[in-house]
Structure formats: C-alpha cells, structure tokens
Design an enzyme around this catalytic site. Structure first.
Site, mmCIF file in Angstrom:
data_model
loop_
_atom_site.group_PDB
_atom_site.id
_atom_site.type_symbol
_atom_site.label_atom_id
_atom_site.label_comp_id
_atom_site.label_asym_id
_atom_site.label_seq_id
_atom_site.Cartn_x
_atom_site.Cartn_y
_atom_site.Cartn_z
ATOM 1 N N CYS A 33 0.808 -1.267 -0.045
ATOM 2 C CA CYS A 33 0.076 0.008 -0.018
ATOM 3 C C CYS A 33 0.797 1.372 0.005
ATOM 4 O O CYS A 33 0.383 2.318 -0.211
ATOM 5 C CB CYS A 33 -0.942 -0.069 0.991
ATOM 6 S SG CYS A 33 -0.274 -0.235 2.747
ATOM 7 N N CYS A 103 -1.362 -4.840 7.255
ATOM 8 C CA CYS A 103 -1.400 -3.374 8.036
ATOM 9 C C CYS A 103 -0.456 -3.633 9.445
ATOM 10 O O CYS A 103 0.287 -2.935 10.002
ATOM 11 C CB CYS A 103 -2.318 -2.751 8.343
ATOM 12 S SG CYS A 103 -3.431 -2.458 6.774
HETATM 13 FE FE1 FES Z 1 -1.216 0.468 4.267
HETATM 14 FE FE2 FES Z 1 -2.885 -0.395 6.172
HETATM 15 S S1 FES Z 1 -3.521 -0.196 4.060
HETATM 16 S S2 FES Z 1 -1.059 -0.041 6.202
#
Ligand code: FES
Length: 145
Positions: A33, A103
């Site tokens: 992400c 995450c």
């Molecule tokens: Fe990146 Fe949660 S979406 S740490």
C-alpha cells in the site's frame, strides 16, 4: 467491521511521537500500500524497553495495531518484545478484517527493525531476531508484475 478496541486505538492512539536519541529506531514500508511506519525505542541498561513511540503514514488499522503493539512492548525486555508478533497484537485488538492483516505487519516489522538497530549499536544479539527487510510484502508485489 472493526472491533471496539481497534476503533479505540485508532481514535486515541497511544505512544504517538518521537524519542530523541532513541536506543533504536526502525522504519519499514509496506510495499502493498506504500504506507510507512517508524518506531523509536528507549532501552535501559537492563535491556528493558523504558519507552516507545511511533509515527506512521498508514491507514487506521496500521495506527491501531501500532498503538497496541507499543503498549504491549513497553516495560518488556528486548527478548520478551520478540513475542509481540502481529498475531499477538491482533488478538489483543479482538481481531482485524482479513484485508487489513498486512497492516498489522508494519508494527511488528518496525519494532524488529528498531530492535535490530539497538542490537547493532550495542553489539548484542537478540535471539530469533533477523535483519529487517526495508519493505515488507515486496515478494507478493513482485508476483503481481
Ligand atoms: Fe497500508 Fe493499512 S493499508 S498499512
């Protein structure tokens, strides 16, 4: 979809900030992400974690897991802190939705990176601790290309 504990730690995160002249710092990125996490550890001469702070450019789940992870390692020895895995953190938060599990890895990896930094600086070995990766989840990322 989020437990009350996750919402609490997201809305009132514990241990946010920086520690000047920290005993160890660790920064990791999540290649999935693009989010980043930094952990600061203040460790005393008995290898006890006196204080811990974190900073993140991460999502709500990353904030909540880091908040909980810092609470769990505070007051522990560096060796005990190794037992604070992302699984332990998720259990302490009463679970996370499956898509958010990656995450929670940010907090674990950043703590390990900070412990590694501390161990390097003090020429000690922490059992079970491995050299941190700069980016977690990069293996999966490669498969997508
Ligand atoms: Fe990146 Fe949660 S979406 S740490």
């Amino acid at each position: 979809m989020y437990s009350e504990k996750v919402m609490d730690h997201f809305q009132n995160p514990r241990n946010v900030g920086e520690i000047e002249n920290a005993s160890g710092t660790g920064t990791v990125g999540n290649a999935k992400c693009g989010d980043i996490m930094r952990i600061y550890l203040d460790i005393d001469e008995n290898q006890v974690i006196r204080d811990v702070k974190f900073k993140t450019f991460g999502c709500g789940a990353a904030v909540a897991t880091s908040s909980m992870a810092t609470e769990l390692v505070k007051g522990k020895t560096v060796q005990e802190a190794m037992a604070v895995t992302n699984k332990a953190v998720m259990e302490a938060l009463d679970g996370l939705p499956p898509v958010k599990v990656h995450c929670s890895l940010l907090a674990e990896e950043a703590i390990h990176a900070a412990l590694w930094d501390y161990a390097q600086k003090n020429h000690i070995e922490i059992e079970g601790l491995q050299k941190p990766k700069a980016d977690i989840g990069e293996e999966e990322e490669e498969e997508e290309y």
